[in-house]
Design a protein around this motif. Structure first.
Motif, PDB file in Angstrom:
ATOM      1  N   ALA A 249      -7.227   5.300  -4.944  1.00 59.71           N
ATOM      2  CA  ALA A 249      -6.073   5.885  -4.306  1.00 59.71           C
ATOM      3  C   ALA A 249      -5.123   5.163  -3.518  1.00 59.71           C
ATOM      4  CB  ALA A 249      -6.672   6.938  -3.403  1.00 59.71           C
ATOM      5  N   TYR A 250      -5.825   3.968  -2.984  1.00 56.23           N
ATOM      6  CA  TYR A 250      -4.970   2.937  -2.035  1.00 56.23           C
ATOM      7  C   TYR A 250      -4.204   2.091  -2.992  1.00 56.23           C
ATOM      8  CZ  TYR A 250      -4.322  -1.287   0.429  1.00 56.23           C
ATOM      9  OH  TYR A 250      -3.762  -2.307   1.181  1.00 56.23           O
ATOM     10  N   ALA A 251      -4.646   1.883  -4.258  1.00 54.96           N
ATOM     11  CA  ALA A 251      -4.001   0.938  -5.455  1.00 54.96           C
ATOM     12  C   ALA A 251      -2.764   1.857  -6.051  1.00 54.96           C
ATOM     13  CB  ALA A 251      -4.809   0.706  -6.527  1.00 54.96           C
ATOM     14  N   GLN A 252      -3.030   3.040  -6.126  1.00 57.61           N
ATOM     15  CA  GLN A 252      -2.085   3.966  -6.391  1.00 57.61           C
ATOM     16  C   GLN A 252      -0.858   3.987  -5.482  1.00 57.61           C
ATOM     17  OE1 GLN A 252      -4.343   7.563  -7.430  1.00 57.61           O
ATOM     18  NE2 GLN A 252      -4.686   7.075  -9.538  1.00 57.61           N
ATOM     19  N   ASP A 253      -1.095   4.209  -4.442  1.00 58.16           N
ATOM     20  CA  ASP A 253      -0.232   4.049  -3.086  1.00 58.16           C
ATOM     21  C   ASP A 253       0.664   2.889  -3.244  1.00 58.16           C
ATOM     22  OD1 ASP A 253       0.572   5.646  -0.369  1.00 58.16           O
ATOM     23  OD2 ASP A 253       0.398   3.207  -0.133  1.00 58.16           O
ATOM     24  N   LYS A 254       0.034   1.632  -3.667  1.00 64.30           N
ATOM     25  CA  LYS A 254       0.820   0.357  -3.570  1.00 64.30           C
ATOM     26  C   LYS A 254       1.631   0.220  -4.691  1.00 64.30           C
ATOM     27  CE  LYS A 254      -0.006  -4.591  -3.354  1.00 64.30           C
ATOM     28  NZ  LYS A 254       0.706  -4.775  -2.146  1.00 64.30           N
ATOM     29  N   MET A 255       1.033   1.067  -6.098  1.00 59.12           N
ATOM     30  CA  MET A 255       2.101   1.036  -7.249  1.00 59.12           C
ATOM     31  C   MET A 255       3.067   1.840  -6.887  1.00 59.12           C
ATOM     32  SD  MET A 255      -0.862   1.730 -10.152  1.00 59.12           S
ATOM     33  CE  MET A 255      -2.266   0.979 -10.007  1.00 59.12           C
ATOM     34  N   ILE A 256       3.074   3.039  -6.424  1.00 63.84           N
ATOM     35  CA  ILE A 256       4.259   3.933  -5.909  1.00 63.84           C
ATOM     36  C   ILE A 256       5.238   3.004  -5.116  1.00 63.84           C
ATOM     37  CG2 ILE A 256       5.087   6.129  -5.123  1.00 63.84           C
ATOM     38  CD1 ILE A 256       2.254   7.234  -5.884  1.00 63.84           C
ATOM     39  N   SER A 257       4.793   2.430  -3.882  1.00 62.50           N
ATOM     40  CA  SER A 257       5.709   1.709  -3.176  1.00 62.50           C
ATOM     41  C   SER A 257       6.536   0.654  -3.962  1.00 62.50           C
ATOM     42  CB  SER A 257       4.574   1.111  -2.095  1.00 62.50           C
ATOM     43  OG  SER A 257       5.346  -0.169  -1.493  1.00 62.50           O
ATOM     44  N   GLU A 258       5.788  -0.315  -4.884  1.00 63.61           N
ATOM     45  CA  GLU A 258       6.231  -1.230  -5.331  1.00 63.61           C
ATOM     46  C   GLU A 258       7.342  -0.745  -6.499  1.00 63.61           C
ATOM     47  OE1 GLU A 258       3.377  -3.389  -7.214  1.00 63.61           O
ATOM     48  OE2 GLU A 258       2.827  -4.685  -5.440  1.00 63.61           O
ATOM     49  N   LEU A 259       7.276   0.426  -7.089  1.00 59.40           N
ATOM     50  CA  LEU A 259       7.992   1.138  -8.158  1.00 59.40           C
ATOM     51  C   LEU A 259       9.370   1.631  -7.216  1.00 59.40           C
ATOM     52  CD1 LEU A 259       8.833   2.263 -10.710  1.00 59.40           C
ATOM     53  CD2 LEU A 259       7.540   4.478 -10.179  1.00 59.40           C
TER      54      LEU A 259
END
Length: 359
Positions: A249-259
């Motif tokens: 979940a933390y990693a997905q949040d980071k992916m969305i942030s970078e996108l």
């Protein structure tokens, strides 16, 4: 309850906009089976303290725990709470009597994704079997509109999407599960090799590769509508692995942030793009052991959440008005953000979530 349902399910022959939306692009991100409980309250102590679910309690405590739930949720979802909640809106905080639910009775992945895209609970999609959907979906609808032809793309970890989008007859670009990640570059040939070698919780490809593919496609082709579906939260939850569920979940949040940061660096998108984030179903919670599962037999697994941020969205944070929202509203909402009136071919349309794009 009946009052809300009457409003949301009433047919809409047409609706007009008080002003043209500022949104010119939409990015929809769906995080498979990510519970609203973690979104609004952070890591769950009842699961952290059960050795059957959490193997590295000390590490999880250090990274994700705090006695203050507001701190906890920000530790787990820094982008969602430091950016989206401050600049946009969050729906489905049941602690505040703001409800978000699936409208389908099945509370499973395929019915949930189908509902998000078709705008209704399709009775033909009642399980995760790879049944080809024959229902019109909002992505196909938008792809037919002037200026949007060939500008809609789907990237998904799940192998359900070729069936959901009826790929053989679709004009939308679809990249899912084992599809090639190569767009002719050496980097993508490397990603294909990574996909073959990387360990993962299911037979589907890792979320990271789905994200990489979507990111590079945005750079190369700049679609006006991007649908990104990530799946590993659901997979690790089914495994009863709360450690990895939280890390994912933390990693997905980071992916969305970078996108989002990439999008804001591209003139086509900057200040002209709305981001919608949600999940396809919830999980058990009243009976803690049921957090690993979902479906019609688990009462609270139909509970979901929705987040929105963009040029037409008032920066309100948690939407505190009492009410009930449904995943099916996201189809009409996505279209309405672009100035279009989407109505399912064979079912009554749910109203868009007007508060997302009417300041």
């Amino acid at each position: 309850m009946k009052f809300y349902c009457l409003l949301l399910f009433s047919a809409i022959p047409t609706f007009s906009f008080s002003q043209k939306p500022k949104t010119e692009n939409v990015v929809v991100v769906v995080l498979d089976g990510l519970r609203w409980q973690e979104v609004f309250a952070g890591a769950d102590s009842a699961l952290i303290n059960r050795p059957a679910f959490t193997k590295s309690k000390a590490k999880i405590d250090k990274k994700f725990w705090d006695n203050d739930f507001k701190v906890r949720r920000e530790k787990l979802f820094p982008f969602l709470w430091k950016t989206v909640a401050k600049q946009g809106q969050m729906y489905g905080n049941r602690y505040l009597q703001n409800f978000a639910d699936v409208s389908n009775p099945f509370q499973m992945t395929y019915p949930g994704f189908s509902e998000i895209l078709t705008g209704y609970a399709d009775p033909a999609i009642s399980s995760n079997r790879l049944v080809t959907s024959k229902s019109q979906n909002v992505l196909e609808f938008i792809n037919k509109q002037k200026g949007y032809e060939g500008k809609v793309a789907v990237f998904a970890t799940s192998d359900l999407f070729p069936a959901l989008m009826d790929r053989d007859n679709s004009k939308v670009y679809i990249n899912a599960d084992s599809d090639s990640l190569a767009f002719g570059s050496a980097e993508f040939r490397l990603l294909n090799e990574m996909q073959r070698l990387t360990s993962k919780p299911t037979t589907e490809r890792p979320d990271l590769l789905t994200y990489f593919a979507a990111r590079e496609y945005v750079k190369a082709f700049q679609p006006k509508v991007l649908f990104l579906a990530l799946g590993e939260t659901d997979a690790f939850a089914h495994d009863g692995n709360y450690d990895q569920y939280l890390h994912t979940a933390y990693a997905q949040d980071k992916m969305i942030s970078e996108l989002w940061n990439l999008i804001q660096s591209i003139p086509q998108y900057k200040n002209k793009t709305t981001l919608l984030i949600t999940c396809d179903h919830g999980r058990g919670d009243i009976i803690k052991n049921q957090w690993t599962s979902h479906g019609p037999q688990i009462k609270d697994s139909g509970q979901v959440w929705i987040a929105a941020m963009g040029p037409d969205t008032k920066p309100q944070g948690i939407f505190i008005e009492k009410g009930r929202y449904y995943l099916a509203q996201l189809a009409t909402t996505t279209a309405a953000l672009l100035g279009f009136d989407f109505k399912p071919e064979t079912h009554q349309a749910m109203t868009p979530i007007f508060s997302i794009f009417r300041k």
